[in-house]
Design a protein around this motif. Structure first.
Motif, PDB file in Angstrom:
ATOM      1  N   CYS A 248     -10.188   4.975   1.076  1.00 23.50           N
ATOM      2  CA  CYS A 248      -9.093   3.892   0.898  1.00 23.50           C
ATOM      3  C   CYS A 248      -7.894   4.247   0.256  1.00 23.50           C
ATOM      4  O   CYS A 248      -6.603   3.961   0.734  1.00 23.50           O
ATOM      5  N   ARG A 249      -8.073   4.945  -0.675  1.00 25.08           N
ATOM      6  CA  ARG A 249      -6.778   5.543  -1.407  1.00 25.08           C
ATOM      7  C   ARG A 249      -6.085   6.300  -0.438  1.00 25.08           C
ATOM      8  O   ARG A 249      -4.841   6.073  -0.608  1.00 25.08           O
ATOM      9  N   HIS A 250      -6.777   7.310   0.180  1.00 25.09           N
ATOM     10  CA  HIS A 250      -5.880   8.052   1.223  1.00 25.09           C
ATOM     11  C   HIS A 250      -5.169   7.257   2.276  1.00 25.09           C
ATOM     12  O   HIS A 250      -4.017   7.388   2.513  1.00 25.09           O
ATOM     13  N   GLY A 251      -5.863   6.142   2.659  1.00 25.40           N
ATOM     14  CA  GLY A 251      -5.272   5.251   3.707  1.00 25.40           C
ATOM     15  C   GLY A 251      -4.034   4.382   3.378  1.00 25.40           C
ATOM     16  O   GLY A 251      -2.956   4.497   3.983  1.00 25.40           O
ATOM     17  N   ILE A 252      -4.010   4.080   1.921  1.00 24.73           N
ATOM     18  CA  ILE A 252      -2.932   3.385   1.314  1.00 24.73           C
ATOM     19  C   ILE A 252      -1.717   4.254   0.950  1.00 24.73           C
ATOM     20  O   ILE A 252      -0.816   4.026   1.348  1.00 24.73           O
ATOM     21  N   GLU A 253      -2.211   5.658   0.579  1.00 24.91           N
ATOM     22  CA  GLU A 253      -0.893   6.455   0.379  1.00 24.91           C
ATOM     23  C   GLU A 253      -0.442   6.871   1.632  1.00 24.91           C
ATOM     24  O   GLU A 253       0.939   7.252   1.915  1.00 24.91           O
ATOM     25  N   GLU A 254      -1.144   7.120   2.741  1.00 23.59           N
ATOM     26  CA  GLU A 254      -0.622   7.422   4.133  1.00 23.59           C
ATOM     27  C   GLU A 254       0.208   6.017   4.472  1.00 23.59           C
ATOM     28  O   GLU A 254       1.259   6.443   5.214  1.00 23.59           O
ATOM     29  N   CYS A 255      -0.362   4.972   4.246  1.00 21.71           N
ATOM     30  CA  CYS A 255       0.635   3.910   4.698  1.00 21.71           C
ATOM     31  C   CYS A 255       1.930   3.967   3.941  1.00 21.71           C
ATOM     32  O   CYS A 255       3.069   3.738   4.422  1.00 21.71           O
ATOM     33  N   TYR A 256       1.997   4.002   2.663  1.00 17.95           N
ATOM     34  CA  TYR A 256       3.095   4.283   1.729  1.00 17.95           C
ATOM     35  C   TYR A 256       4.042   5.338   2.430  1.00 17.95           C
ATOM     36  O   TYR A 256       5.370   5.021   2.394  1.00 17.95           O
ATOM     37  N   LEU A 257       3.481   6.533   2.579  1.00 17.11           N
ATOM     38  CA  LEU A 257       4.503   7.568   3.208  1.00 17.11           C
ATOM     39  C   LEU A 257       4.810   7.251   4.465  1.00 17.11           C
ATOM     40  O   LEU A 257       6.137   7.970   4.951  1.00 17.11           O
ATOM     41  N   GLY A 258       4.285   6.525   5.146  1.00 17.39           N
ATOM     42  CA  GLY A 258       4.564   6.128   6.734  1.00 17.39           C
ATOM     43  C   GLY A 258       5.821   5.268   6.749  1.00 17.39           C
ATOM     44  O   GLY A 258       6.629   4.972   7.700  1.00 17.39           O
ATOM     45  N   LEU A 259       6.121   4.628   5.482  1.00 16.40           N
ATOM     46  CA  LEU A 259       7.362   3.790   5.722  1.00 16.40           C
ATOM     47  C   LEU A 259       8.756   4.629   5.489  1.00 16.40           C
ATOM     48  O   LEU A 259       9.716   4.041   6.000  1.00 16.40           O
TER      49      LEU A 259
ATOM     50  N   VAL B 247      14.453  -2.569  -1.724  1.00 15.45           N
ATOM     51  CA  VAL B 247      13.075  -2.279  -2.519  1.00 15.45           C
ATOM     52  C   VAL B 247      12.069  -2.844  -1.794  1.00 15.45           C
ATOM     53  O   VAL B 247      12.028  -4.029  -1.667  1.00 15.45           O
ATOM     54  N   ILE B 248      10.997  -2.263  -1.633  1.00 16.51           N
ATOM     55  CA  ILE B 248       9.795  -2.775  -0.894  1.00 16.51           C
ATOM     56  C   ILE B 248       8.670  -2.389  -1.871  1.00 16.51           C
ATOM     57  O   ILE B 248       8.412  -1.062  -2.218  1.00 16.51           O
ATOM     58  N   THR B 249       7.966  -3.111  -2.208  1.00 19.45           N
ATOM     59  CA  THR B 249       6.617  -3.424  -3.082  1.00 19.45           C
ATOM     60  C   THR B 249       5.400  -3.753  -2.222  1.00 19.45           C
ATOM     61  O   THR B 249       5.556  -4.810  -1.878  1.00 19.45           O
ATOM     62  N   PHE B 250       4.489  -3.228  -2.525  1.00 25.54           N
ATOM     63  CA  PHE B 250       3.339  -3.656  -2.055  1.00 25.54           C
ATOM     64  C   PHE B 250       2.029  -3.400  -3.051  1.00 25.54           C
ATOM     65  O   PHE B 250       2.135  -2.132  -3.603  1.00 25.54           O
ATOM     66  N   THR B 251       1.000  -4.216  -3.256  1.00 31.99           N
ATOM     67  CA  THR B 251      -0.028  -4.078  -3.908  1.00 31.99           C
ATOM     68  C   THR B 251      -1.259  -4.306  -3.135  1.00 31.99           C
ATOM     69  O   THR B 251      -1.538  -5.258  -2.392  1.00 31.99           O
ATOM     70  N   ALA B 252      -2.082  -3.257  -3.149  1.00 29.33           N
ATOM     71  CA  ALA B 252      -3.331  -3.290  -2.235  1.00 29.33           C
ATOM     72  C   ALA B 252      -4.800  -3.482  -3.203  1.00 29.33           C
ATOM     73  O   ALA B 252      -4.693  -2.453  -4.221  1.00 29.33           O
ATOM     74  N   LYS B 253      -5.551  -4.423  -2.768  1.00 35.20           N
ATOM     75  CA  LYS B 253      -6.660  -4.344  -3.542  1.00 35.20           C
ATOM     76  C   LYS B 253      -8.035  -3.725  -2.826  1.00 35.20           C
ATOM     77  O   LYS B 253      -8.272  -4.119  -1.732  1.00 35.20           O
ATOM     78  N   ILE B 254      -8.406  -2.660  -3.476  1.00 29.99           N
ATOM     79  CA  ILE B 254      -9.270  -1.777  -2.593  1.00 29.99           C
ATOM     80  C   ILE B 254     -10.745  -2.606  -3.163  1.00 29.99           C
ATOM     81  O   ILE B 254     -11.698  -2.851  -2.175  1.00 29.99           O
ATOM     82  N   ASP B 255     -11.087  -2.817  -4.433  1.00 28.16           N
ATOM     83  CA  ASP B 255     -12.400  -3.659  -4.695  1.00 28.16           C
ATOM     84  C   ASP B 255     -11.859  -4.342  -6.138  1.00 28.16           C
ATOM     85  O   ASP B 255     -10.861  -4.962  -6.212  1.00 28.16           O
ATOM     86  N   TYR B 256     -12.785  -5.040  -6.685  1.00 23.15           N
ATOM     87  CA  TYR B 256     -12.610  -5.936  -7.601  1.00 23.15           C
ATOM     88  C   TYR B 256     -11.920  -5.394  -8.849  1.00 23.15           C
ATOM     89  O   TYR B 256     -11.176  -6.346  -9.587  1.00 23.15           O
ATOM     90  N   LEU B 257     -12.002  -4.054  -8.985  1.00 23.56           N
ATOM     91  CA  LEU B 257     -11.463  -3.414 -10.146  1.00 23.56           C
ATOM     92  C   LEU B 257     -10.172  -2.651  -9.941  1.00 23.56           C
ATOM     93  O   LEU B 257      -9.223  -2.459 -11.088  1.00 23.56           O
ATOM     94  N   THR B 258      -9.837  -2.378  -8.777  1.00 21.73           N
ATOM     95  CA  THR B 258      -8.917  -1.304  -8.521  1.00 21.73           C
ATOM     96  C   THR B 258      -7.749  -1.936  -7.491  1.00 21.73           C
ATOM     97  O   THR B 258      -8.166  -2.398  -6.448  1.00 21.73           O
ATOM     98  N   ASN B 259      -6.642  -1.901  -8.259  1.00 22.30           N
ATOM     99  CA  ASN B 259      -5.326  -2.308  -7.410  1.00 22.30           C
ATOM    100  C   ASN B 259      -4.351  -1.065  -7.504  1.00 22.30           C
ATOM    101  O   ASN B 259      -4.234  -0.692  -8.369  1.00 22.30           O
ATOM    102  N   ILE B 260      -3.709  -0.973  -6.372  1.00 20.14           N
ATOM    103  CA  ILE B 260      -2.724   0.316  -6.235  1.00 20.14           C
ATOM    104  C   ILE B 260      -1.591  -0.593  -5.907  1.00 20.14           C
ATOM    105  O   ILE B 260      -1.155  -1.095  -4.670  1.00 20.14           O
TER     106      ILE B 260
END
Length: 126
Positions: free
Chosen positions: A20-31, A100-113
């Motif tokens: 999940c973290r890899h997918g979120i980082e890939e999405c961020y870099l895809g911007l 400025v583009i900001t996004f927050t992704a919630k992987i599970d109940y404890l982790t937000n990126i």
């Protein structure tokens, strides 16, 4: 048997988190690969070239909505995204030379990126 099950559980949880973290980082870099460039306006309402190119924020928000739905949703439980111009802290401007583009992704109940990307249009001497 219990230790084997615990090790398998930890292994699966670790794989899920890194996937999940890899997918979120890939999405961020895809911007940075052209999603934002499509919202740049170089012509005025009458069809003539504008004095300076600017970002058109309604189009950018539409493009980001589609992009995040496709690229971010498979990797997180929920996400929130926000785009605003750099010149306006309240977000009610339509055009701007920087966004400025900001996004927050919630992987599970404890982790937000949370990731923030800054884009600017600057004219050089050439």
């Amino acid at each position: 048997m219990f230790l084997s099950a615990l090790a398998l559980l930890c292994l699966c949880a670790g794989f899920h988190y890194s996937y999940c973290r890899h997918g979120i980082e890939e999405c961020y870099l895809g911007l940075y690969k052209g999603v934002v460039e499509e919202a740049v306006v170089v012509a005025g309402m009458n069809g003539s070239y504008a004095s300076i190119p600017q970002f058109y924020l309604p189009r950018l928000r539409y493009l980001l909505g589609e992009y995040f739905e496709m690229a971010l949703k498979p990797y997180c439980r929920e996400y929130s995204a926000f785009a605003r111009t750099k010149e306006d802290t309240f977000g009610d401007r339509v055009y701007g030379s920087g966004v400025v583009i900001t996004f927050t992704a919630k992987i599970d109940y404890l982790t937000n990126i949370t990731r923030t990307a800054h884009f600017s249009i600057r004219r050089t001497e050439l």
